[in-house]
Design a protein around this motif. Structure first.
Motif, PDB file in Angstrom:
ATOM      1  N   ALA A 122      86.145  70.331  46.772  1.00 21.14           N
ATOM      2  CA  ALA A 122      85.234  71.451  46.534  1.00 21.14           C
ATOM      3  C   ALA A 122      85.533  72.605  47.478  1.00 21.14           C
ATOM      4  O   ALA A 122      85.500  73.780  47.089  1.00 21.14           O
ATOM      5  CB  ALA A 122      83.780  70.988  46.684  1.00 21.14           C
ATOM      6  N   LEU A 123      85.830  72.288  48.738  1.00 22.11           N
ATOM      7  CA  LEU A 123      86.184  73.339  49.703  1.00 22.11           C
ATOM      8  C   LEU A 123      87.480  74.035  49.306  1.00 22.11           C
ATOM      9  O   LEU A 123      87.592  75.263  49.368  1.00 22.11           O
ATOM     10  CB  LEU A 123      86.329  72.741  51.098  1.00 22.11           C
ATOM     11  N   VAL A 124      88.456  73.238  48.882  1.00 23.21           N
ATOM     12  CA  VAL A 124      89.735  73.814  48.483  1.00 23.21           C
ATOM     13  C   VAL A 124      89.560  74.713  47.271  1.00 23.21           C
ATOM     14  O   VAL A 124      90.075  75.838  47.211  1.00 23.21           O
ATOM     15  CB  VAL A 124      90.755  72.699  48.180  1.00 23.21           C
ATOM     16  N   ALA A 125      88.823  74.234  46.265  1.00 18.40           N
ATOM     17  CA  ALA A 125      88.611  75.024  45.055  1.00 18.40           C
ATOM     18  C   ALA A 125      87.866  76.308  45.365  1.00 18.40           C
ATOM     19  O   ALA A 125      88.131  77.364  44.781  1.00 18.40           O
ATOM     20  CB  ALA A 125      87.844  74.196  44.028  1.00 18.40           C
ATOM     21  N   ARG A 126      86.930  76.237  46.292  1.00 15.81           N
ATOM     22  CA  ARG A 126      86.175  77.423  46.686  1.00 15.81           C
ATOM     23  C   ARG A 126      87.100  78.447  47.339  1.00 15.81           C
ATOM     24  O   ARG A 126      86.949  79.656  47.167  1.00 15.81           O
ATOM     25  CB  ARG A 126      85.067  77.031  47.661  1.00 15.81           C
ATOM     26  N   SER A 127      88.110  77.961  48.076  1.00 22.35           N
ATOM     27  CA  SER A 127      89.017  78.846  48.791  1.00 22.35           C
ATOM     28  C   SER A 127      90.064  79.465  47.886  1.00 22.35           C
ATOM     29  O   SER A 127      90.314  80.672  47.929  1.00 22.35           O
ATOM     30  CB  SER A 127      89.712  78.082  49.926  1.00 22.35           C
ATOM     31  N   VAL A 128      90.714  78.637  47.049  1.00 24.50           N
ATOM     32  CA  VAL A 128      91.861  79.115  46.273  1.00 24.50           C
ATOM     33  C   VAL A 128      91.572  79.268  44.794  1.00 24.50           C
ATOM     34  O   VAL A 128      92.433  79.713  44.033  1.00 24.50           O
ATOM     35  CB  VAL A 128      93.065  78.162  46.464  1.00 24.50           C
ATOM     36  N   GLY A 129      90.340  78.907  44.368  1.00 25.57           N
ATOM     37  CA  GLY A 129      90.004  78.973  42.955  1.00 25.57           C
ATOM     38  C   GLY A 129      90.212  77.623  42.293  1.00 25.57           C
ATOM     39  O   GLY A 129      91.146  76.895  42.626  1.00 25.57           O
ATOM     40  N   SER A 130      89.361  77.285  41.342  1.00 24.45           N
ATOM     41  CA  SER A 130      89.435  75.966  40.715  1.00 24.45           C
ATOM     42  C   SER A 130      90.694  75.799  39.875  1.00 24.45           C
ATOM     43  O   SER A 130      91.162  74.679  39.662  1.00 24.45           O
ATOM     44  CB  SER A 130      88.189  75.720  39.850  1.00 24.45           C
ATOM     45  N   GLY A 131      91.272  76.925  39.394  1.00 24.30           N
ATOM     46  CA  GLY A 131      92.487  76.814  38.603  1.00 24.30           C
ATOM     47  C   GLY A 131      93.619  76.216  39.393  1.00 24.30           C
ATOM     48  O   GLY A 131      94.238  75.218  39.006  1.00 24.30           O
ATOM     49  N   ARG A 132      93.943  76.824  40.558  1.00 26.74           N
ATOM     50  CA  ARG A 132      95.010  76.314  41.415  1.00 26.74           C
ATOM     51  C   ARG A 132      94.566  75.058  42.144  1.00 26.74           C
ATOM     52  O   ARG A 132      95.353  74.133  42.337  1.00 26.74           O
ATOM     53  CB  ARG A 132      95.406  77.386  42.438  1.00 26.74           C
ATOM     54  N   GLY A 133      93.303  75.037  42.572  1.00 27.19           N
ATOM     55  CA  GLY A 133      92.840  73.939  43.405  1.00 27.19           C
ATOM     56  C   GLY A 133      92.715  72.621  42.682  1.00 27.19           C
ATOM     57  O   GLY A 133      92.754  71.565  43.307  1.00 27.19           O
ATOM     58  N   LEU A 134      92.588  72.643  41.352  1.00 23.16           N
ATOM     59  CA  LEU A 134      92.318  71.408  40.621  1.00 23.16           C
ATOM     60  C   LEU A 134      93.281  71.152  39.472  1.00 23.16           C
ATOM     61  O   LEU A 134      93.057  70.228  38.690  1.00 23.16           O
ATOM     62  CB  LEU A 134      90.874  71.435  40.070  1.00 23.16           C
ATOM     63  N   GLU A 135      94.362  71.934  39.350  1.00 22.48           N
ATOM     64  CA  GLU A 135      95.236  71.763  38.198  1.00 22.48           C
ATOM     65  C   GLU A 135      95.884  70.377  38.178  1.00 22.48           C
ATOM     66  O   GLU A 135      95.981  69.740  37.113  1.00 22.48           O
ATOM     67  CB  GLU A 135      96.296  72.867  38.145  1.00 22.48           C
TER      68      GLU A 135
END
Length: 341
Positions: free
Chosen positions: A248-261
């Protein structure tokens, strides 16, 4: 061509892993491609710092093994950043303090950097179970729980979104371009086992250097000790939940597209196939089939719960992390006796 020079970083925090630390250093010192130096970074533990300083005193003058105190806040990320700031090698490799590297670990890393676009090369991490064998219920798809390479990663030398931090290398120049590991997101001794600091760094690196290539070469092998406490289902649940918080922290930082692909492919393809295998094995009467299927379903559920809670906390600003530039310490030429020239 001159052989590539690696600074190997091992971050340590507890005397409980004393024998593991010595084994890790020994595995670096016997590499087929010798390391330029091994940097042992001690995380705010004065007794361990003193003990390691005495243990490797004979190597201090040559710089073969250097013992350092973490110069930042407590935690793995700050320890790594401390080492990066003083590393003398063109490349920096990271090895967990409870792992041993195979003899050609660094040599295979080095081969990946023949392409100047390559900014990072990771390897394959194999679990060394304390009980001597994998628990029957523990699915290979979740080996990341214990810091190891998991089923679903492609074999060979392949391009990836991110490397896994306990068995990875970077060009030192990558940190000049993207900064160091984020503090506030990674592991901190014996506290909740958060992670994903290497994922966040790699995504940030790819944004800073759009042409950068990141690889995993599964010939660069380390063996990572898995203590008995981490073979238990309670740790499995806790670690999966913590991964959700971290993502969740990563997705918040870089966006869910890049953070969760990568995670989307993993949850929609790899994990369903794992459940099917587990159910099939259960039907065929094979040990652990039902347990593995149930563990996968549980792991997904608790990780999702952690992600949802982590997202709420991030939106409220309750949990943050910090990325600071790496302030490199100038390299000093040394004479044959290891003293400043």
């Amino acid at each position: 061509m001159t052989e590539r020079q690696f600074s190997v970083v091992i971050c340590v925090y507890t005397e409980d892993r004393w024998e593991d630390i010595l084994a890790a250093v020994s595995s670096v010192r016997t590499q087929s491609l010798p390391a330029l130096e091994t940097l042992l970074v001690v995380d705010h533990n004065e007794r361990l710092l003193d003990r390691l300083t005495k243990e490797f005193e004979e190597y201090a003058a040559s710089g073969e093994v250097r013992v350092l105190a973490n110069a930042g806040p407590r935690g793995l990320s700050a320890g790594r950043n401390t080492a990066i700031s003083v590393a003398r090698g063109e490349f920096v490799a990271f090895l967990d303090d409870d792992a041993v590297a195979e003899r050609d670990w660094l040599r295979h890393f080095a081969e990946g950097y023949d392409d100047p676009r390559v900014m990072a090369v990771g390897g394959r991490t194999m679990p060394a179970w304390a009980s001597g064998r994998r628990p029957a219920w523990f699915p290979e798809e979740f080996d990341w729980i214990v810091g190891c390479t998991y089923r679903g990663l492609p074999p060979g030398r392949v391009e990836v979104r991110n490397v896994l931090g306990g068995n990875a290398s970077f060009r030192t120049s990558a940190f000049d371009a993207a900064g160091g590991f984020a503090t506030g997101i990674g592991r901190d001794g014996d506290k909740r086992p958060l992670g994903c600091e290497e994922t966040e760094l790699c995504i940030r690196l790819s944004k800073a250097l759009p042409d950068a290539v990141l690889l995993i070469d599964d010939r660069s092998v380390i063996h990572h000790r898995v203590p008995a406490a981490r073979e238990r289902f309670g740790y499995f649940r806790t670690r999966a939940y913590a991964e959700g918080l971290s993502k969740a922290l990563v997705a918040r930082s870089v966006g869910s597209g890049r953070g969760l692909e990568s995670e989307r492919r993993y949850t929609t393809r790899v994990l369903p196939a794992g459940v099917v295998r587990g159910v099939r094995d259960a039907v065929l009467g094979r040990a652990g089939g039902a347990g593995r299927a149930g563990a996968i379903v549980t792991g997904v559920a608790v990780a999702t719960g952690g992600y949802l809670l982590g997202t709420v906390r991030a939106l409220r600003g309750e949990v943050t992390f910090t990325v600071a530039p790496i302030e490199r310490v100038p390299v000093t030429e040394t004479d044959e006796e290891g003293e400043a020239a």
